[in-house]
Design a protein around this motif. Structure first.
Motif, PDB file in Angstrom:
ATOM      1  N   ARG A  62       7.513 -77.049  14.264  1.00 24.94           N
ATOM      2  CA  ARG A  62       7.291 -78.093  13.830  1.00 24.94           C
ATOM      3  C   ARG A  62       6.620 -77.874  12.116  1.00 24.94           C
ATOM      4  O   ARG A  62       5.862 -76.953  12.062  1.00 24.94           O
ATOM      5  CB  ARG A  62       6.272 -78.928  14.568  1.00 24.94           C
ATOM      6  N   LEU A  77      11.239 -81.433  12.555  1.00 24.52           N
ATOM      7  CA  LEU A  77      11.192 -80.738  13.885  1.00 24.52           C
ATOM      8  C   LEU A  77      12.435 -79.990  13.940  1.00 24.52           C
ATOM      9  O   LEU A  77      13.594 -80.560  13.671  1.00 24.52           O
ATOM     10  CB  LEU A  77      11.159 -81.719  15.013  1.00 24.52           C
ATOM     11  N   VAL A  83      11.920 -78.318  21.283  1.00 21.64           N
ATOM     12  CA  VAL A  83      11.220 -78.028  20.039  1.00 21.64           C
ATOM     13  C   VAL A  83      10.794 -76.553  19.898  1.00 21.64           C
ATOM     14  O   VAL A  83       9.942 -76.190  20.730  1.00 21.64           O
ATOM     15  CB  VAL A  83      10.056 -78.950  19.737  1.00 21.64           C
ATOM     16  N   GLY A 127      14.807 -77.939  16.797  1.00 14.81           N
ATOM     17  CA  GLY A 127      14.909 -77.901  17.857  1.00 14.81           C
ATOM     18  C   GLY A 127      16.122 -77.253  18.420  1.00 14.81           C
ATOM     19  O   GLY A 127      17.142 -76.881  17.727  1.00 14.81           O
ATOM     20  N   THR A 155      17.814 -79.806  13.370  1.00 19.26           N
ATOM     21  CA  THR A 155      16.592 -80.224  12.684  1.00 19.26           C
ATOM     22  C   THR A 155      16.592 -81.823  12.484  1.00 19.26           C
ATOM     23  O   THR A 155      17.726 -82.569  12.046  1.00 19.26           O
ATOM     24  CB  THR A 155      16.708 -79.653  11.159  1.00 19.26           C
ATOM     25  N   SER A 212      17.240 -80.214  25.163  1.00 17.75           N
ATOM     26  CA  SER A 212      16.761 -79.768  23.957  1.00 17.75           C
ATOM     27  C   SER A 212      15.428 -79.208  24.177  1.00 17.75           C
ATOM     28  O   SER A 212      14.592 -79.914  24.831  1.00 17.75           O
ATOM     29  CB  SER A 212      16.972 -80.582  22.693  1.00 17.75           C
TER      30      SER A 212
END
Length: 346
Positions: free
Chosen positions: A200, A181, A197, A183, A146, A195
Motif C-alpha cells: 500500500r 494498492l 494486497v 495486488g 495496481t 487476489s
C-alpha cells in the motif's frame, strides 16, 4: 528280502491308485470362479480355466479389454477391466486417452501429460479413472495489478467564541485522499480467481474540511430531558439539539470512556473492510454493533466529536470503551482520554 519280492507285485497297484485319485480331482475338484464385470458378480462352479469361466458366464472381452486373476481360499477372483475413454482438457487442446482403470497420475504419465510447474489438476492424482471421465489440467499464472482508491475526506467542527451563535465559517477546505494498492492476482486459464494486497502507498493524504461555528452556551448541552435519559440505564428515547442547530432523535445514550488513535502516514483498513478515517470509530461489537450511527460529545463539554459510525474494533476495546479516529497523531494527544456520551441515533 520279503519286501523286495513284494515290490513287483505292489508297484502296479500303487500307480493305478495314484492315477485314479488324480482323475477324481480333475473331474470332481474343479475350482469356483468369481467374475466381477461392470458391477455384476457371476459365480461359476464347474469351470476348469479362466477362459472357460468367462464363456460359461457369457462375458466377452473386447480387443482393448483385460482382466486380473487372483486366488483366494474361496476360489479364483476374476476382475474384468473394460476399456475406458478418458478426456484430458488443456488450455489449448483436448486429448482422448484410454485406460482400464488406474490412478489419474499414472494415466497422465503414460501419455506424457503430467502437470508441470504452473499447472494443476482439478482432481487428485490418486483418483481412479472411469469411463467418460474428463480431467482438466489448469494453467495457473500470477500477475501484479495496481489500483487506486479514494479516501473520502472527513468534516471536523470546532467551537469558536469569535463567531455569533449559529454562524459557521469554513476554516479549511477539505480534499479526498488517494491510496495506491498493489495486488497479486491469481488466474486459472486466464480467469482471475483470487487476489491479495502486497503493498500500500499513500499517494495523497486526505484533508478534512474544518468548520468553525459560533456557540450559544445555553444550548451547548443537551436538553435536561435528553441528558436525564442518557445518564440512566442507557435505554429510552430523546431529542438532542447540536450546537449547529441540528435536532437529532436518538434511541438511547451510553456513557463510555473514549481514547484516540490515528493511521497518519499510511492507510489503515478497519475490521469491516473500510478505510480508516475520521468518523469511523472502534467499538466492542457486542455492545455497539457494526454499522451503528451515533453522535459523540465529551462529558466535560469541551469536545464534540460529532457524527460517527461503528466500523472497527480493537483488542483493548471491551465493554463501554470506544476508540475515536483522528487524522493526525497530534490530534490524538490533544484529545487524550475522556469520558463521553454516545447518542445512538434512530
Amino acid at each position: 528280502m520279503a519286501i523286495k519280492r513284494l515290490l513287483p507285485v505292489l508297484l502296479p497297484g500303487l500307480l493305478a491308485l495314484t492315477a485314479a485319485v488324480a482323475l477324481k480331482f480333475t473331474v470332481f475338484g474343479q475350482e469356483v470362479y468369481y467374475i466381477y464385470d461392470a458391477g455384476r458378480t457371476i459365480c461359476c462352479e464347474s469351470a476348469d480355466s479362466v477362459q472357460a469361466a468367462l464363456r460359461q458366464a457369457g462375458v466377452t472381452l473386447g480387443a482393448d479389454d483385460g482382466c486380473t486373476v487372483s486366488r483366494t481360499q474361496d476360489g479364483v477372483t476374476v476382475r474384468v477391466q473394460r476399456r475406458q475413454t478418458v478426456t484430458v482438457m488443456l488450455a489449448d487442446r483436448q486429448v482422448t486417452c484410454h485406460s482400464r482403470g488406474e490412478p489419474v497420475g499414472t494415466l497422465l504419465a503414460r501419455y506424457g501429460l503430467s502437470p508441470t510447474d504452473g499447472q494443476r489438476l482439478d482432481c487428485p492424482e490418486n483418483a481412479m479413472t472411469y469411463d467418460g471421465m474428463c480431467i482438466h489440467i489448469i494453467e495457473v499464472t500470477h500477475r501484479l495489478q495496481t489500483r487506486r482508491l479514494t479516501v473520502p475526506a472527513g468534516v471536523r467542527r470546532y467551537e469558536s467564541d469569535d463567531l455569533p451563535p449559529g454562524e459557521e465559517l469554513v476554516a479549511q477546505e477539505g480534499c479526498d485522499g488517494c491510496v495506491e494498492l498493489v495486488g497479486s492476482v491469481t488466474l486459472e486459464d486466464g480467469v482471475p480467481v483470487c487476489s491479495q494486497v502486497v503493498s500500500r502507498r499513500v499517494v495523497r493524504c486526505a484533508k478534512d474540511r474544518v468548520i468553525l461555528y459560533g456557540v450559544d452556551r445555553a444550548v451547548t448541552q443537551p436538553p435536561a430531558s435528553a441528558a436525564g435519559s442518557a445518564a440512566g440505564s442507557g435505554s429510552g428515547q430523546g431529542v438532542l439539539t447540536t450546537a449547529g442547530g441540528d435536532v437529532l432523535h436518538y434511541a438511547y445514550a451510553l456513557s463510555v470512556i473514549a481514547t484516540a488513535y490515528s493511521c497518519e502516514g499510511y492507510t489503515g483498513i478497519t475490521a469491516t473492510g473500510t478505510v480508516a478515517r475520521y468518523g469511523a470509530i472502534a467499538v466492542d461489537p457486542s455492545v455497539i454493533p457494526y454499522g451503528t450511527r451515533m453522535y459523540i460529545v465529551s462529558d466535560d463539554g469541551q469536545y464534540i466529536y460529532g457524527y460517527a459510525t461503528a466500523e472497527d474494533c480493537g483488542g483493548g476495546i471491551k465493554g463501554n470503551r470506544i476508540d475515536l479516529y483522528f487524522n493526525t497523531v497530534s490530534e490524538c494527544w490533544v484529545f487524550g482520554r475522556r469520558s463521553c456520551t454516545v447518542y445512538i441515533l434512530d
